[in-house]
Write a protein that holds these residues in place. Structure first.
Motif, short mmCIF file in Angstrom:
data_model
loop_
_atom_site.label_atom_id
_atom_site.label_comp_id
_atom_site.label_asym_id
_atom_site.label_seq_id
_atom_site.Cartn_x
_atom_site.Cartn_y
_atom_site.Cartn_z
N LYS A 1 -3.46 -6.93 0.51
CA LYS A 1 -3.41 -5.95 0.08
C LYS A 1 -3.62 -4.92 1.65
O LYS A 1 -4.58 -4.05 1.26
N LEU A 2 -2.94 -5.32 2.10
CA LEU A 2 -3.41 -4.68 4.27
C LEU A 2 -3.19 -3.43 3.53
O LEU A 2 -1.57 -2.90 3.34
N TYR A 3 -3.70 -2.62 4.31
CA TYR A 3 -3.63 -1.54 4.57
C TYR A 3 -3.72 -0.68 6.36
O TYR A 3 -4.29 -0.95 6.53
N LYS A 4 -2.66 -0.22 6.76
CA LYS A 4 -3.06 -0.15 8.25
C LYS A 4 -2.18 1.57 8.66
O LYS A 4 -0.96 1.34 8.16
N SER A 5 -3.14 2.14 9.13
CA SER A 5 -1.97 3.44 10.08
C SER A 5 -2.75 3.90 10.85
O SER A 5 -4.18 2.79 11.62
N PHE A 6 -1.53 4.12 12.31
CA PHE A 6 -2.18 4.73 13.58
C PHE A 6 -1.62 6.26 13.13
O PHE A 6 -0.67 7.15 13.44
N ASP A 7 -2.85 7.38 14.45
CA ASP A 7 -3.03 8.10 13.96
C ASP A 7 -2.08 8.67 12.78
O ASP A 7 -1.06 10.03 12.97
N GLU B 1 1.24 5.69 8.14
CA GLU B 1 1.22 4.69 7.55
C GLU B 1 1.97 3.71 8.03
O GLU B 1 3.31 3.56 7.35
N VAL B 2 1.64 2.44 8.26
CA VAL B 2 2.73 1.00 8.72
C VAL B 2 2.28 0.08 8.04
O VAL B 2 3.58 -0.35 6.94
N LEU B 3 1.25 0.13 7.46
CA LEU B 3 0.93 -1.28 5.65
C LEU B 3 0.27 -0.74 4.86
O LEU B 3 -0.66 0.35 4.98
N ARG B 4 1.10 -0.98 3.58
CA ARG B 4 1.01 0.00 2.23
C ARG B 4 0.37 -1.09 1.79
O ARG B 4 1.29 -0.95 0.75
N GLY B 5 -0.41 -1.97 1.24
CA GLY B 5 -0.63 -3.08 0.20
C GLY B 5 0.44 -3.71 0.64
O GLY B 5 0.24 -4.74 -0.62
N SER C 1 -7.86 -1.58 5.67
CA SER C 1 -8.07 -2.59 4.08
C SER C 1 -7.62 -3.68 4.66
O SER C 1 -6.66 -3.56 4.35
N GLY C 2 -8.48 -4.01 3.17
CA GLY C 2 -7.81 -5.82 3.00
C GLY C 2 -8.23 -6.11 3.47
O GLY C 2 -9.10 -6.75 4.76
N ASN C 3 -7.77 -8.18 3.32
CA ASN C 3 -7.58 -8.90 4.10
C ASN C 3 -7.14 -10.12 5.03
O ASN C 3 -5.49 -10.07 3.80
N VAL C 4 -7.35 -10.95 5.15
CA VAL C 4 -6.41 -11.51 6.24
C VAL C 4 -6.94 -12.98 5.81
O VAL C 4 -8.05 -12.89 6.76
N GLY D 1 5.47 -0.84 4.28
CA GLY D 1 4.50 -1.11 4.26
C GLY D 1 4.29 -1.49 3.11
O GLY D 1 2.68 -2.74 2.95
N GLU D 2 5.51 -2.44 2.18
CA GLU D 2 5.15 -3.24 0.71
C GLU D 2 6.11 -4.41 1.04
O GLU D 2 7.08 -4.78 1.91
N ILE D 3 5.28 -5.35 0.29
CA ILE D 3 5.85 -6.81 0.73
C ILE D 3 7.02 -6.94 -0.89
O ILE D 3 5.85 -6.43 -1.84
#
Ligand SMILES: Nc1ncnc2c1ncn2[C@@H]1O[C@H](COP(=O)(O)OP(=O)(O)O)[C@@H](O)[C@H]1O
Ligand SMILES: [Mg+2]
Lengths: 261, 265
Positions: free
Chosen positions: B6-12, B15-19, B55-58, B214-216
């Motif tokens: 459930k990786l989330y990442k956004s830049f400014d 939203e690039v990764l959404r879970g 948020s989320g984990n690797v 942003g999702e698999i």
């Protein structure tokens, strides 16, 4: 945005920036004094920051000394005390002009390329590549510059001082007729060891300051200045401007508080 | 071995990764596919711990990358190889020095042992004879191969490849894929390959994951992806396959596919 909000945002950003600069300095200092030290990289940087600056320092030192010779003689002879030309030139160079002008010259000549080099490595992911190898980028990119700055600046300043004193001698003695014995004799009796220590201490500070700001600006290229060639060029400009201003401000601080000498 | 949860990442605000979630088992190789600009590189950098998720984990080999620091982090990274999309060669060093660098800095190998290894590795990627050139003096494809050599020379347990064949001609591209496959057979790394080489890549991977917005969108075996009912997966697959056929017929390089990809995204 509301004025107060804006003010708050700017203040916060400033504090954050200062915080990250402080952490950067602490890390760099820590890795500088703990092994392993990349000795060959330090030598390379001394060659670049120090050795390759010698010609510039020689030139600026000579002309600074010569102009001090003229101005000093003009001023002192109004009071009939041109015998004190030697101490005046010597003290001005050793305590102020030597450390400050050397530091400004090194900032322009070497500091800018230190920032550019590290900045390019940042935007082309070379720093990430180092990190991914499990290697510490500070040890390879930052620490050598810190050592080179701290070692080179006092030596360059010494060269600047000596060349400057002979520049003043050339004008004062050879051109304007102060006696050679008086020029050097008075200089020796009025310049104390503490004056020399003040100059050395200042140049050590400036060496550290230049390395700190120029490495920081390069290392964080992209975070504050945007990516790409433009980011690097902005970082370089900022590094030179900020280092130069800091050198003068810090010089004033050191001189006025006299905490260390 | 590698688990993304459930990786989330956004830049400014972007939203690039959404879970995004997926996993790769020990010794498996996964192909990460998807359009350009959808965050494949960003995802890979999270796995290497170069970026921190919002948020989320690797989880890599049982370690949470976000909380790993200092010595533990470098210990894990010593087992990890990464091929940057841009190559990220050290531009102040020659190709030889670049490939030799990790060995020189991290192992106790003697100079002639290092030399032997590096030359062998450069031969494998087809760069024999360019050892003394600097990165600025060689083509983009050669940079890619040199940085592949640098990543593989340490024989890492985990390999992350960011578009290893993009920008190469089809023949060299195929030889790089073969090289990755043979290295995998030789020292059995766990790997993720970000790639546009569809369908070629399916021959060498155990698993495929498709990143979309942003999702698999799909995770499964290469056989399964062809029977996927998801329209986006189907259209991406058929589009990519058509493009790669066109590439083979007209002899265009991989870079063109990438461009077309970008244009219609
Ligand atoms: N460091 C960064 N700062 C801001 N935006 C970034 C950064 N890295 C990537 N992005 C953005 O994230 C998105 C995904 O990029 P990327 O992962 O490179 O895509 P790709 O799937 O082609 O590898 C892009 O829109 C890019 O602009
Ligand atoms: Mg990418």
């Amino acid at each position: 945005m509301h004025f107060v909000q804006k003010l708050g945002a700017v203040t916060l950003r400033l504090i954050l920036r200062m915080g990250s600069m402080g952490i950067f300095l602490a890390k760099a200092a820590f890795y500088s004094v703990t092994p392993p030290l990349k000795f060959s990289l330090v030598l390379k940087k001394i060659q670049f920051i120090g050795f390759q600056s010698i010609s510039v320092i020689f030139l600026t030192g000579a002309f600074t000394g010569m102009v001090l010779g003229y101005q000093g003689f003009n001023t002192l002879s109004r009071f009939g005390s041109d015998a004190f030309l030697g101490p005046m030139v010597g003290l001005a160079l050793i305590k102020e002009m030597g450390p400050v002008i050397s530091a400004l010259m090194v900032t322009g000549r070497a500091g800018s390329s230190v920032t550019a080099e590290i900045g390019i490595m940042r935007i082309s992911e070379q720093i990430d590549a180092l990190e991914l190898m499990g290697l510490n980028p500070y040890r390879y990119l930052v620490v050598p510059n810190f050592w080179a700055g701290v070692i080179s600046l006092p030596l360059l300043t010494a060269i600047f001082d000596v060349v400057g004193i002979f520049g003043g001698y050339l004008i004062g003695v050879k051109l304007l007729g102060v006696s050679s014995g008086v020029y050097f004799g008075e200089m020796v009796s009025y310049v104390d060891m503490s004056d020399i220590w003040e100059g050395v201490f200042k140049s050590l500070n400036f060496g550290l300051l230049i390395a700190w700001i120029c490495c920081f600006k390069g290392y964080y290229t992209g975070y504050y200045t945007g990516f790409g060639a433009e980011g690097v060029s902005k970082a370089t400009t900022q590094a030179v401007v900020v280092s130069s201003v800091f050198i003068l401000v810090w010089d004033y601080f050191l001189t006025s508080t006299r905490l260390f000498f | 071995m590698i688990k993304v949860e459930k990786l989330y990442k956004s830049f400014d605000g972007l939203e690039v990764l959404r879970g995004a979630s997926f996993s790769v088992g020990k010794g498996q190789v996964l192909a990460l596919i998807g359009r350009s600009g959808f965050g494949k590189s960003v995802l890979l950098k999270h796995i290497a711990g170069l970026m921190q998720p919002d948020s989320g984990n690797v989880i890599v080999d049982g370690h949470d990358m976000a909380s790993l620091k200092g010595r533990d982090l470098s210990r894990l990274r010593n087992r990890l190889g990464f091929l940057f999309q841009s190559g990220a060669l050290f531009d102040s060093m020659t190709i030889f020095e670049n490939v030799a660098f990790p060995l020189k800095e991290k192992t106790k190998l003697r100079e002639n042992q290092i030399r032997e290894k590096v030359i062998y590795q450069l031969e494998l990627v087809g760069l024999k004879g360019s050892e003394e050139k600097y990165p600025s003096q060689i083509s983009g494809g050669m940079i890619k191969r040199a940085s592949l050599a640098r990543a593989l020379v340490e024989e890492p347990e985990i390999m992350l490849f960011d578009e290893p064949t993009t920008g190469l001609d089809p023949l060299t591209g195929q030889s790089i894929l073969n090289l990755i496959d043979s290295c995998h057979k030789r020292f059995g790394f766990t790997g993720i390959i970000v790639t546009h080489e569809i369908p070629k890549i399916f021959e060498i991977v155990d698993k495929v994951a498709m990143l979309h917005e942003g999702e698999i969108l799909f995770e499964g075996s290469p056989e399964e992806i062809f029977s996927s009912k998801e329209p986006l997966v189907r259209s991406f697959l058929s589009g990519s396959i058509q493009l790669s056929k066109g590439e083979l017929e007209s002899g265009r390089g991989g870079e063109d596919i990438y461009d077309v990809d970008k244009r219609d995204s």
